[in-house]
Design an enzyme around this catalytic site. Structure first.
Site, PDB file in Angstrom:
ATOM      1  N   GLY A   1       0.986  -1.112   0.061  1.00  0.00           N
ATOM      2  CA  GLY A   1       0.107  -0.154   0.056  1.00  0.00           C
ATOM      3  C   GLY A   1       0.820   1.249   0.058  1.00  0.00           C
ATOM      4  O   GLY A   1       2.016   1.307   0.636  1.00  0.00           O
TER       5      GLY A   1
ATOM      6  N   ASP B   1      -1.245   8.704   1.296  1.00  0.00           N
ATOM      7  CA  ASP B   1      -0.997  10.027   1.638  1.00  0.00           C
ATOM      8  C   ASP B   1      -0.086  10.151   2.902  1.00  0.00           C
ATOM      9  O   ASP B   1       0.741  11.063   3.022  1.00  0.00           O
ATOM     10  CB  ASP B   1      -2.509  10.751   1.946  1.00  0.00           C
ATOM     11  CG  ASP B   1      -2.367  12.073   2.030  1.00  0.00           C
ATOM     12  OD1 ASP B   1      -1.703  12.875   1.483  1.00  0.00           O
ATOM     13  OD2 ASP B   1      -3.277  12.723   2.948  1.00  0.00           O
TER      14      ASP B   1
ATOM     15  N   VAL C   1       3.283   1.169   3.030  1.00  0.00           N
ATOM     16  CA  VAL C   1       3.174  -0.292   3.978  1.00  0.00           C
ATOM     17  C   VAL C   1       3.828  -1.310   2.998  1.00  0.00           C
ATOM     18  O   VAL C   1       3.621  -1.419   1.941  1.00  0.00           O
ATOM     19  CB  VAL C   1       1.858  -0.616   4.317  1.00  0.00           C
ATOM     20  CG1 VAL C   1       1.802  -1.761   5.108  1.00  0.00           C
ATOM     21  CG2 VAL C   1       1.223   0.544   5.184  1.00  0.00           C
TER      22      VAL C   1
ATOM     23  N   ASP D   1     -13.308   7.504  13.269  1.00  0.00           N
ATOM     24  CA  ASP D   1     -13.248   6.893  11.923  1.00  0.00           C
ATOM     25  C   ASP D   1     -13.724   5.450  11.723  1.00  0.00           C
ATOM     26  O   ASP D   1     -13.151   4.729  11.125  1.00  0.00           O
ATOM     27  CB  ASP D   1     -11.891   7.159  11.218  1.00  0.00           C
ATOM     28  CG  ASP D   1     -11.913   7.081   9.949  1.00  0.00           C
ATOM     29  OD1 ASP D   1     -12.781   7.431   9.482  1.00  0.00           O
ATOM     30  OD2 ASP D   1     -10.639   6.717   9.272  1.00  0.00           O
TER      31      ASP D   1
END
Length: 475
Positions: free
Chosen positions: A116, A119, A123, A239
């Site tokens: 991944g 922003d 990873v 979130d």
């Protein structure tokens, strides 16, 4: 927004977090840009735009439906570096044992591939260099480029996430195995690798793209315990969504992504359940009258009465809600934000219980309750439109379905002061009839609805791609 929870036996995954840049007005919405979904929460949208993160920690990313964007107008202070503390509940974990007590650096790991990029950071799937050839446990390494984040003004969010991760020690939350610097510009966090993907991807593989009621109750219960622990630590999550709920190798969940979290304080306490009062589903049933006794001796009658009172007395409730947490930041994912956030006002821990109601609605009915044609329309629906349930849904008409609808309706009260959970947090939610008969203390050892297949195929050592080699050059 990345994070991770722990598994007692299985190696788990680490998602990263996508926090998107926002405008300077708390009522200005950002239009999402189209981009491929990432298997980690941090692999999100470009800095100037917001998109809903497809935070699946699985090794193969599947196509996911676009959602409304994640957005933030928050600011945070920088974190103070410190080593990762011991994790008591991970003592026997095979992934924890090889690195426990070791001073680690970038050269101690072999990067297998990038899983991944977004922003906040990148990873990588990795193994310890000493165990790479022996097929040792897999880890996820999140690499943050401080220079890039400084230009975006997001160093504070990355620091806040690391502060939260250092504090966590819970089976349904991430475990930060190690954190270190690579040179002067890169910061690295080593966490668990979750081979099972996320609940959003798993839901899309279910018949009708929704979970059976029993499965939804199981996942909702584990998420509830994770939220209870966070609130006990004074952390408002802000979130919650299926993309941020990962599936570990043993099938249990791991709540991830903490760069939007609000850090506050809480005062956990045991509260007499009789003082709670007024909760329709949370009230303890009235105690029955004591059975008559024929014992002739007054002392024996008194002893029996005392024993009966001890058995009949309601158990105290554990209450740990950060009631003093307040923020006016405009943060969250559009379909999950509470009405008080959508209006641009201040908010507290009650926003997590609103998001929990939307989360449960989506698991059971396959969509969120207030989604509109645009982000602005979604926010208007959240503020103005009454809650509606599908005419036909999972188990519609039976007692369990009725309890689920009642729980969702009470969580999705537009008045945060009247919302279930706003006063006594998880204690009130756990007492609802939807969870009747569920032993929360034994969830960790209960069989999950789905156990992912072994991830051996995803852990093969592959040729280093250009981005991996470039990272090694930096190190």
């Amino acid at each position: 927004m990345a994070a991770v929870a722990s598994s007692s036996t299985a190696a788990t995954a680490v998602p990263a977090s996508p926090n998107n840049a926002a405008s300077t007005s708390s009522t200005t919405m950002l239009e999402p840009q189209s981009q491929p979904p990432s298997p980690y929460p941090d692999a999100a949208a470009p800095a100037a735009s917001s998109v809903r993160s497809a935070s699946s920690a699985s090794t193969s990313s599947s196509s996911q439906a676009d959602r409304s964007s994640t957005f933030s107008l928050d600011s945070s202070s920088a974190a103070t570096p410190s080593s990762s503390p011991p994790r008591p509940h991970r003592a026997s974990d095979v992934a924890w044992a090889p690195i426990r007590g070791r001073a680690l650096g970038p050269r101690d790991f072999t990067l297998l591939r990038r899983v991944g990029a977004g922003d906040i950071g990148t990873v990588y799937l990795c193994r310890l260099e000493s165990q790479a050839a022996a097929e040792g446990p897999a880890y996820a390494m999140k690499v943050v480029d401080r220079r890039a984040l400084a230009k975006k003004g997001k160093l504070g969010r990355a620091a806040a996430e690391k502060r939260v991760l250092r504090r966590l020690d819970h089976p349904f939350l991430p475990t930060m195995f190690a954190d270190f610097d690579a040179g002067t510009d890169f910061s690295c966090i080593v966490m668990e690798f979750c081979p099972g993907g996320d609940l959003h991807s798993l839901r899309h593989r279910m018949p009708g793209r929704r979970f059976p009621l029993a499965s939804a109750r199981f996942y909702a219960a584990e998420v509830l315990l994770a939220l209870e622990y966070l609130h006990m630590m004074g952390i408002v999550y802000r979130d919650l969504k299926p993309e941020n709920v990962l599936i570990r190798g043993d099938g249990h969940i791991m709540l991830t992504d903490f760069d939007l979290s609000l850090e506050s304080t809480a005062s956990p306490a045991l509260e007499d359940a009789r003082s709670a009062g007024g909760d329709r589903q949370g009230e303890d049933a009235p105690a029955p009258a004591p059975a008559p006794t024929c014992l002739p001796i007054p002392e024996l009658q008194l002893l029996r009465l005392r024993r009966w009172k001890r058995r009949a007395a309601p158990r105290p409730r554990f209450v740990a809600e950060p009631v003093d947490a307040r923020s006016s930041s405009f943060v969250g994912t559009h379909e999950y934000v509470a009405p008080e956030v959508a209006r641009g006002g201040g908010h507290g821990a009650a926003v997590d219980w609103w998001a929990y109601g939307v989360f449960l609605y989506e698991l059971i009915y396959g969509r969120t309750p207030f989604v509109g044609d645009s982000n602005e329309a979604t926010l208007r629906n959240i503020v103005r439109r009454p809650l509606e349930f599908p005419a036909h849904g999972a188990g519609a008409g039976d007692r369990d379905s009725a309890a689920a609808r009642d729980l969702i309706a009470r969580l999705l009260d537009k008045d945060p002061r009247a919302r279930l959970g706003s006063r006594r947090g998880a204690a009130d939610v756990k007492a609802h009839g939807f969870f009747k008969g569920l032993n929360f203390a034994l969830l960790r050892s209960s069989p999950p609805p789905v156990v992912p297949p072994p991830a051996a195929a995803a852990l093969h050592r592959c040729d280093k791609a250009a981005d991996v080699q470039q990272l090694f050059d930096h190190f």
